[in-house]
Design a protein around this motif. Structure first.
Motif, mmCIF file in Angstrom:
data_model
loop_
_atom_site.group_PDB
_atom_site.id
_atom_site.type_symbol
_atom_site.label_atom_id
_atom_site.label_comp_id
_atom_site.label_asym_id
_atom_site.label_seq_id
_atom_site.Cartn_x
_atom_site.Cartn_y
_atom_site.Cartn_z
ATOM 1 N N CYS A 24 0.830 -1.212 0.000
ATOM 2 C CA CYS A 24 0.000 0.000 0.000
ATOM 3 C C CYS A 24 0.863 1.261 0.000
ATOM 4 O O CYS A 24 0.502 2.262 -0.637
ATOM 5 C CB CYS A 24 -0.936 0.006 1.201
ATOM 6 S SG CYS A 24 -2.319 -1.160 1.087
ATOM 7 N N LEU A 25 1.997 1.235 0.696
ATOM 8 C CA LEU A 25 2.876 2.405 0.730
ATOM 9 C C LEU A 25 3.357 2.769 -0.669
ATOM 10 O O LEU A 25 3.410 3.952 -1.032
ATOM 11 C CB LEU A 25 4.077 2.135 1.644
ATOM 12 C CG LEU A 25 3.801 2.117 3.146
ATOM 13 C CD1 LEU A 25 5.020 1.590 3.910
ATOM 14 C CD2 LEU A 25 3.431 3.508 3.651
ATOM 15 N N HIS A 26 3.714 1.768 -1.467
ATOM 16 C CA HIS A 26 4.173 2.034 -2.828
ATOM 17 C C HIS A 26 3.049 2.611 -3.682
ATOM 18 O O HIS A 26 3.222 3.643 -4.345
ATOM 19 C CB HIS A 26 4.694 0.737 -3.472
ATOM 20 C CG HIS A 26 5.208 0.938 -4.868
ATOM 21 N ND1 HIS A 26 6.543 1.029 -5.165
ATOM 22 C CD2 HIS A 26 4.562 1.081 -6.056
ATOM 23 C CE1 HIS A 26 6.708 1.218 -6.457
ATOM 24 N NE2 HIS A 26 5.510 1.248 -7.020
ATOM 25 N N GLU A 27 1.902 1.953 -3.667
ATOM 26 C CA GLU A 27 0.805 2.393 -4.535
ATOM 27 C C GLU A 27 0.241 3.729 -4.076
ATOM 28 O O GLU A 27 -0.156 4.565 -4.901
ATOM 29 C CB GLU A 27 -0.285 1.321 -4.582
ATOM 30 C CG GLU A 27 0.195 -0.052 -5.048
ATOM 31 C CD GLU A 27 0.930 -0.019 -6.385
ATOM 32 O OE1 GLU A 27 0.697 0.924 -7.184
ATOM 33 O OE2 GLU A 27 1.752 -0.924 -6.641
ATOM 34 N N GLU A 28 0.180 3.957 -2.768
ATOM 35 C CA GLU A 28 -0.313 5.245 -2.277
ATOM 36 C C GLU A 28 0.639 6.370 -2.659
ATOM 37 O O GLU A 28 0.207 7.522 -2.833
ATOM 38 C CB GLU A 28 -0.501 5.207 -0.757
ATOM 39 C CG GLU A 28 -1.741 4.482 -0.291
ATOM 40 C CD GLU A 28 -3.031 5.202 -0.649
ATOM 41 O OE1 GLU A 28 -2.960 6.363 -1.111
ATOM 42 O OE2 GLU A 28 -4.099 4.600 -0.477
ATOM 43 N N THR A 29 1.925 6.075 -2.784
ATOM 44 C CA THR A 29 2.862 7.103 -3.244
ATOM 45 C C THR A 29 2.459 7.609 -4.614
ATOM 46 O O THR A 29 2.522 8.811 -4.893
ATOM 47 C CB THR A 29 4.301 6.560 -3.272
ATOM 48 O OG1 THR A 29 4.675 6.118 -1.966
ATOM 49 C CG2 THR A 29 5.283 7.642 -3.716
ATOM 50 N N HIS A 30 2.014 6.709 -5.490
ATOM 51 C CA HIS A 30 1.577 7.141 -6.816
ATOM 52 C C HIS A 30 0.329 8.017 -6.730
ATOM 53 O O HIS A 30 0.194 9.001 -7.454
ATOM 54 C CB HIS A 30 1.303 5.928 -7.705
ATOM 55 C CG HIS A 30 2.537 5.142 -8.034
ATOM 56 N ND1 HIS A 30 3.764 5.722 -8.214
ATOM 57 C CD2 HIS A 30 2.741 3.816 -8.219
ATOM 58 C CE1 HIS A 30 4.666 4.794 -8.485
ATOM 59 N NE2 HIS A 30 4.068 3.630 -8.496
ATOM 60 N N ARG A 31 -0.610 7.649 -5.838
ATOM 61 C CA ARG A 31 -1.795 8.484 -5.699
ATOM 62 C C ARG A 31 -1.392 9.882 -5.214
ATOM 63 O O ARG A 31 -1.906 10.887 -5.715
ATOM 64 C CB ARG A 31 -2.785 7.853 -4.711
ATOM 65 C CG ARG A 31 -3.916 8.807 -4.382
ATOM 66 C CD ARG A 31 -5.227 8.186 -4.066
ATOM 67 N NE ARG A 31 -5.238 7.182 -3.028
ATOM 68 C CZ ARG A 31 -6.327 6.463 -2.728
ATOM 69 N NH1 ARG A 31 -7.451 6.663 -3.390
ATOM 70 N NH2 ARG A 31 -6.291 5.547 -1.778
ATOM 71 N N VAL A 32 -0.484 9.947 -4.247
ATOM 72 C CA VAL A 32 -0.038 11.239 -3.729
ATOM 73 C C VAL A 32 0.668 12.046 -4.818
ATOM 74 O O VAL A 32 0.477 13.262 -4.945
ATOM 75 C CB VAL A 32 0.879 11.029 -2.503
ATOM 76 C CG1 VAL A 32 1.571 12.325 -2.105
ATOM 77 C CG2 VAL A 32 0.071 10.486 -1.323
#
Length: 357
Positions: A168-176
């Motif tokens: 989730c940390l990796h994918e949420e970085t893209h959302r951010v």
């Protein structure tokens, strides 16, 4: 006109995709619930660490199975390819029979590729989505593929909650990245549209590209290093792809850097997870490695490594605030040479000479 039979792509992909791991109804429910909660938690960690802020309210991730991932990506492909489809239909529409047969062939091919990928992708931030019923274009959607995450954590024999939060940390970085940097999404879209419209679509050129693609397949099977993307692109597309590759290397590497940098404070077993995950990326059968090379997946793995090294170097030299100058405008993005020479980017953009280690 229809270049690709999208319905057939979905049908083919969902028929060919392998079934996921065996889980009970309760295990499946628990995984979905936890992934949604962890995606919200991860977004807070990412925003605090990256110092990228946005007015977009946090949203839980969309959790899908493998067929659901295929359907979602077909929707995205339709949006991305719309400019090319419109141009073909306007400039040189082929005979109806050619269009019908060709669209079905490409539909099967796209479905087969998506079936291969659908059992491997853990998650993604979907940049391009069809308009909602009111006609408004969504800003993006974070999607996690629950069966693949469960399968990976079992294969790696790692702590399930830690692994799920790490993903989730990796994918949420893209959302951010794409919600916190207002111009980034449209920049990527413009580059992709320009890339598509720079293609040569006359019949002789198309046949030549197909022959080149066939030669590439044969070479890769024999152990060569080619891929289909290089084989079918026009000379005019190479420069555009270079810009696209640079920005995607940055965002992917940034995601990899953040997931590991945030990890120790919130993911106790992050070192064990990263070591096992890196080993898993290198594994697979010969056929699996051949297909990955053909589809350019090996290039994506290289992007993770080079992009992460770039971000780590820059943050180490000028801090997070200095690194975040990369998001100022398209002109402050690193070029492909700067990805491998981050001190050159620091001198050009950060406004200060590279410091000694």
């Amino acid at each position: 006109m229809q270049v690709i039979d999208w319905d057939l792509a979905v049908t083919t992909g969902t028929r060919l995709v392998r079934s996921g791991p065996q889980v009970s109804r309760e295990e499946a429910r628990q995984a979905v619930t936890e992934l949604r909660a962890l995606s919200r938690e991860a977004e807070g960690h990412v925003r605090e660490f990256t110092k990228i802020h946005t007015e977009t309210p946090p949203q839980p991730a969309t959790i899908v199975d493998r067929p659901g991932w295929i359907k979602a990506n077909v929707e995205g492909f339709r949006v991305v390819l719309e400019p090319l489809t419109q141009r073909i239909g306007r400039d040189a529409p082929p005979p109806a029979i050619v269009s019908a047969v060709g669209s079905r062939i490409t539909g099967v091919e796209v479905g087969a590729v998506l079936a291969f990928l659908a059992s491997r992708v853990l998650g993604q931030y979907e940049l391009f989505l069809p308009p909602d019923p009111s006609g408004r274009e969504p800003i993006g959607r974070l999607t996690l593929v629950a069966p693949n995450i469960v399968n990976a954590e079992r294969e790696l024999n790692v702590n399930s909650r830690d692994f799920r939060l790490w993903v989730c940390l990796h994918e949420e970085t893209h959302r951010v990245q794409f919600t916190g940097v207002p111009w980034l999404r449209e920049y990527v879209r413009a580059q992709m549209t320009e890339f598509l419209l720079a293609s040569d679509l006359d019949l002789p050129t198309l046949l030549e590209r197909l022959r080149s693609a066939a030669d590439t397949v044969a070479d890769v099977v024999r152990g060569g290093e080619g891929n289909l993307i290089d084989a079918i692109q026009s000379p005019g597309q190479k420069e555009i792809l270079d810009r696209l590759t640079a920005v995607m290397t940055l965002v992917e590497g940034h995601g990899d850097f953040v997931m590991d940098a945030v990890g120790p404070s919130v993911v106790p077993t992050v070192a064990d997870i990263r070591a096992k995950f890196a080993q898993r990326r290198e594994g697979g059968s010969r056929l699996d490695k051949t297909v990955r090379r053909l589809l350019g997946i090996e290039i994506k793995m290289k992007q993770y490594a080079e992009g992460s090294a770039f971000v780590r170097h820059v943050v180490g030299k000028v801090g997070m605030d200095g690194f975040n100058k990369v998001w100022t405008s398209p002109d402050t993005l690193p070029t492909t040479p700067e990805i491998t020479d981050p001190d050159a980017w620091i001198r050009r953009v950060a406004g200060a000479p590279a410091l000694e280690d």
